[in-house]
Design a protein around this motif. Structure first.
Motif, PDB file in Angstrom:
ATOM      1  N   ARG A 205     -15.712  -2.300   4.921  1.00  0.00           N
ATOM      2  CA  ARG A 205     -14.283  -2.088   4.875  1.00  0.00           C
ATOM      3  C   ARG A 205     -14.010  -1.740   3.379  1.00  0.00           C
ATOM      4  N   TRP A 206     -14.688  -2.100   2.268  1.00  0.00           N
ATOM      5  CA  TRP A 206     -14.176  -1.741   1.183  1.00  0.00           C
ATOM      6  C   TRP A 206     -14.774  -0.448   0.673  1.00  0.00           C
ATOM      7  N   ARG A 207     -15.670  -0.031   1.463  1.00  0.00           N
ATOM      8  CA  ARG A 207     -16.273   1.528   1.226  1.00  0.00           C
ATOM      9  C   ARG A 207     -15.458   2.464   1.744  1.00  0.00           C
ATOM     10  N   SER A 208     -14.780   1.875   2.803  1.00  0.00           N
ATOM     11  CA  SER A 208     -13.754   2.874   3.407  1.00  0.00           C
ATOM     12  C   SER A 208     -12.530   2.801   3.113  1.00  0.00           C
ATOM     13  N   ARG A 209     -12.031   2.220   2.041  1.00  0.00           N
ATOM     14  CA  ARG A 209     -10.830   2.114   1.317  1.00  0.00           C
ATOM     15  C   ARG A 209     -10.464   3.457   0.571  1.00  0.00           C
ATOM     16  N   ASN A 210      -9.365   3.765   0.725  1.00  0.00           N
ATOM     17  CA  ASN A 210      -8.680   5.010   0.356  1.00  0.00           C
ATOM     18  C   ASN A 210      -7.253   4.888  -0.257  1.00  0.00           C
ATOM     19  N   ASP A 211      -6.714   3.710  -0.285  1.00  0.00           N
ATOM     20  CA  ASP A 211      -5.503   3.300  -1.010  1.00  0.00           C
ATOM     21  C   ASP A 211      -4.972   3.869  -2.452  1.00  0.00           C
ATOM     22  N   ARG A 212      -3.952   4.498  -2.296  1.00  0.00           N
ATOM     23  CA  ARG A 212      -3.422   4.726  -3.741  1.00  0.00           C
ATOM     24  C   ARG A 212      -1.765   4.916  -3.693  1.00  0.00           C
ATOM     25  N   TYR A 213      -1.304   3.913  -3.004  1.00  0.00           N
ATOM     26  CA  TYR A 213       0.284   4.117  -2.773  1.00  0.00           C
ATOM     27  C   TYR A 213       1.167   4.641  -3.767  1.00  0.00           C
ATOM     28  N   SER A 214       0.974   3.590  -4.886  1.00  0.00           N
ATOM     29  CA  SER A 214       1.821   4.032  -5.749  1.00  0.00           C
ATOM     30  C   SER A 214       1.949   5.255  -6.451  1.00  0.00           C
ATOM     31  N   GLU A 215       0.619   6.114  -6.551  1.00  0.00           N
ATOM     32  CA  GLU A 215       0.518   7.229  -6.890  1.00  0.00           C
ATOM     33  C   GLU A 215       1.118   8.422  -6.012  1.00  0.00           C
ATOM     34  N   VAL A 216       1.238   7.999  -4.685  1.00  0.00           N
ATOM     35  CA  VAL A 216       1.783   9.036  -3.564  1.00  0.00           C
ATOM     36  C   VAL A 216       3.124   8.504  -2.878  1.00  0.00           C
ATOM     37  N   ARG A 217       3.800   7.368  -3.496  1.00  0.00           N
ATOM     38  CA  ARG A 217       4.855   6.844  -2.874  1.00  0.00           C
ATOM     39  C   ARG A 217       5.906   7.781  -2.460  1.00  0.00           C
ATOM     40  N   THR A 218       6.235   8.845  -3.551  1.00  0.00           N
ATOM     41  CA  THR A 218       7.246   9.825  -3.035  1.00  0.00           C
ATOM     42  C   THR A 218       6.929  10.655  -2.064  1.00  0.00           C
ATOM     43  N   SER A 219       5.664  11.191  -2.057  1.00  0.00           N
ATOM     44  CA  SER A 219       5.447  12.177  -1.201  1.00  0.00           C
ATOM     45  C   SER A 219       4.686  11.458   0.237  1.00  0.00           C
ATOM     46  N   GLN A 220       4.273  10.413   0.214  1.00  0.00           N
ATOM     47  CA  GLN A 220       3.890   9.780   1.246  1.00  0.00           C
ATOM     48  C   GLN A 220       4.428   8.462   1.761  1.00  0.00           C
ATOM     49  N   PRO A 221       5.766   8.244   1.737  1.00  0.00           N
ATOM     50  CA  PRO A 221       6.096   6.707   1.924  1.00  0.00           C
ATOM     51  C   PRO A 221       5.503   6.046   3.169  1.00  0.00           C
ATOM     52  N   ARG A 222       5.612   4.980   2.932  1.00  0.00           N
ATOM     53  CA  ARG A 222       5.309   4.081   4.300  1.00  0.00           C
ATOM     54  C   ARG A 222       6.449   3.323   4.520  1.00  0.00           C
ATOM     55  N   GLN A 223       6.725   3.204   5.913  1.00  0.00           N
ATOM     56  CA  GLN A 223       7.844   2.615   6.364  1.00  0.00           C
ATOM     57  C   GLN A 223       7.494   1.037   6.886  1.00  0.00           C
ATOM     58  N   HIS A 224       6.342   0.763   7.291  1.00  0.00           N
ATOM     59  CA  HIS A 224       6.201  -0.722   7.632  1.00  0.00           C
ATOM     60  C   HIS A 224       5.286  -1.493   6.770  1.00  0.00           C
ATOM     61  N   LYS A 225       5.625  -1.524   5.482  1.00  0.00           N
ATOM     62  CA  LYS A 225       4.803  -2.403   4.736  1.00  0.00           C
ATOM     63  C   LYS A 225       4.898  -3.755   4.789  1.00  0.00           C
ATOM     64  N   ILE A 226       3.623  -4.375   4.705  1.00  0.00           N
ATOM     65  CA  ILE A 226       3.250  -5.899   4.590  1.00  0.00           C
ATOM     66  C   ILE A 226       4.230  -6.564   3.487  1.00  0.00           C
ATOM     67  N   GLU A 227       4.953  -7.705   4.149  1.00  0.00           N
ATOM     68  CA  GLU A 227       5.900  -8.375   2.931  1.00  0.00           C
ATOM     69  C   GLU A 227       4.814  -9.081   1.984  1.00  0.00           C
ATOM     70  N   MET A 228       5.560  -9.037   0.796  1.00  0.00           N
ATOM     71  CA  MET A 228       4.744  -9.733  -0.490  1.00  0.00           C
ATOM     72  C   MET A 228       4.564 -11.153  -0.176  1.00  0.00           C
ATOM     73  N   SER A 229       5.431 -11.849   0.409  1.00  0.00           N
ATOM     74  CA  SER A 229       5.311 -13.224   0.881  1.00  0.00           C
ATOM     75  C   SER A 229       4.191 -13.672   1.595  1.00  0.00           C
ATOM     76  N   TYR A 230       3.984 -12.698   2.675  1.00  0.00           N
ATOM     77  CA  TYR A 230       2.955 -12.734   3.584  1.00  0.00           C
ATOM     78  C   TYR A 230       1.570 -12.377   3.226  1.00  0.00           C
ATOM     79  N   ILE A 231       1.489 -11.403   2.211  1.00  0.00           N
ATOM     80  CA  ILE A 231       0.202 -10.803   1.639  1.00  0.00           C
ATOM     81  C   ILE A 231      -0.226 -11.661   0.180  1.00  0.00           C
ATOM     82  N   GLY A 232       0.808 -12.150  -0.249  1.00  0.00           N
ATOM     83  CA  GLY A 232       0.592 -13.087  -1.649  1.00  0.00           C
ATOM     84  C   GLY A 232       0.394 -12.106  -2.764  1.00  0.00           C
ATOM     85  N   GLY A 233       1.576 -11.562  -3.138  1.00  0.00           N
ATOM     86  CA  GLY A 233       1.645 -10.738  -4.633  1.00  0.00           C
ATOM     87  C   GLY A 233       0.544 -10.160  -5.189  1.00  0.00           C
TER      88      GLY A 233
END
Length: 340
Positions: free
Chosen positions: A312-340
């Protein structure tokens, strides 16, 4: 295995953040706003939470893959019954070379005065305490809780008295809400050995009403403090360090700036996150995670768990903060659930 697995951007696995509960006794406006997390909100049932045995198994698997820092969070982790027993179990884990892991906890501090001694005895050495204002009225507006600033400060003092050596204070800065507390907070924690970290208001989840105009860039925070208490930059201590660190020139400690919006640090992000019900997330801004609870409860072969986590780690491609303006996510997990 030759070193920790690397993701698709060459980032090695190094940190694991474990949420032990999704409940909290605060309703912070940037995390669990009461209009979304009120009396009718359905929190996880006890049987849905990972047991301490399961958490220890996952942590052990991650450590075998190269994780060296484990942070316990929530919700509010001190609401989890007997959480000090879990801390003791995690503190006893060792790397393949026999070294202890770097074990930490993030808490709102309101229950810390009664828990600090037990946490210290269990082996906790690092604490991050959330405190967004010293003004009682602003604190009440942001945290929306019956707890007080004095409760949090008493918790910090109790943790220090109990012998927990590394305590950081986290302040989420929200323009027009609590940014007038920047200098009072700096004054309060200068010379205390507690590093104060200023965190930009982030678009975590979908309920906190985030918009870019509410973000006070960390450079502005730095400017305000530097004008009163001159600062000098400090070099990072490890790869993936999220805070840009600055020392007071008069030797009275340091501050940190966490700038996910204005200065994204995705390029060195080495953190995996485990929710309280056993879902694995590879980004704070994720839309979905991988459920490993079923595997934990049906599969006894530890190597299969290790192999699955590595893949799972090797397949990771996340870099949301670098692309937030061009590739916004609409249904992000809540911080209270995922744990800051």
């Amino acid at each position: 295995m030759d070193g920790p697995p690397e993701d698709r951007h060459g980032r090695p696995l190094h940190d694991l953040r474990i949420s032990v509960i999704d409940q909290c006794n605060f309703r912070c406006t940037y995390c669990m706003p009461r209009d979304q997390f009120g009396a009718d909100h359905s929190f996880l049932r006890r049987e849905e939470l990972l047991t301490f045995d399961e958490i220890e198994r996952v942590a052990s698997a991650f450590i075998s893959l190269g994780v060296r820092k484990v942070r316990v969070s929530g919700g509010e982790p001190l609401l989890r019954k007997d959480v000090e027993h879990l801390i003791a179990r995690l503190a006893a884990l060792r790397t393949p070379s026999g070294a202890p892991i770097d074990l930490a906890m993030t808490t709102n501090g309101s229950l810390l005065a009664r828990k600090a001694r037990g946490l210290a005895a269990a082996g906790l050495r690092r604490l991050n305490v959330s405190l967004d204002a010293l003004s009682p009225s602003i604190f009440a507006r942001v945290a929306d809780t019956t707890a007080s600033v004095d409760d949090v400060l008493a918790g910090i003092a109790a943790a220090q008295a109990a012998g927990i050596p590394h305590i950081k204070i986290n302040m989420v800065v929200h323009r027009g809400v609590n940014d007038d507390q920047i200098l009072p907070m700096a004054r309060r924690f200068r010379g205390t050995a507690h590093a104060l970290r200023f965190i930009e208001f982030m678009d975590v989840g979908a309920t906190n009403g985030w918009n870019a105009s509410a973000v006070l860039p960390s450079d502005e925070v730095l400017k305000r403090i530097h004008a009163v208490f001159p600062l000098t930059p400090l070099a990072p201590t490890v790869r993936g360090e999220v805070a840009r660190r600055w020392a007071y020139q008069d030797g009275q400690g340091e501050i940190g700036l966490i700038s996910s919006v204005s200065h994204p640090f995705c390029g060195d992000c080495s953190r995996a996150r485990l929710s309280a019900d056993g879902k694995l997330y590879t980004c704070l801004f994720a839309e979905q995670g991988d459920d490993i609870r079923l595997q934990l409860r049906s599969e006894s072969n530890p190597q299969m768990l290790i192999n699955g986590l590595a893949e799972r780690w090797r397949s990771r491609n996340d870099r949301y903060s670098e692309v937030r303006t061009s590739q916004p996510r609409q249904h992000k997990i809540e911080m209270s659930y995922i744990g800051g």
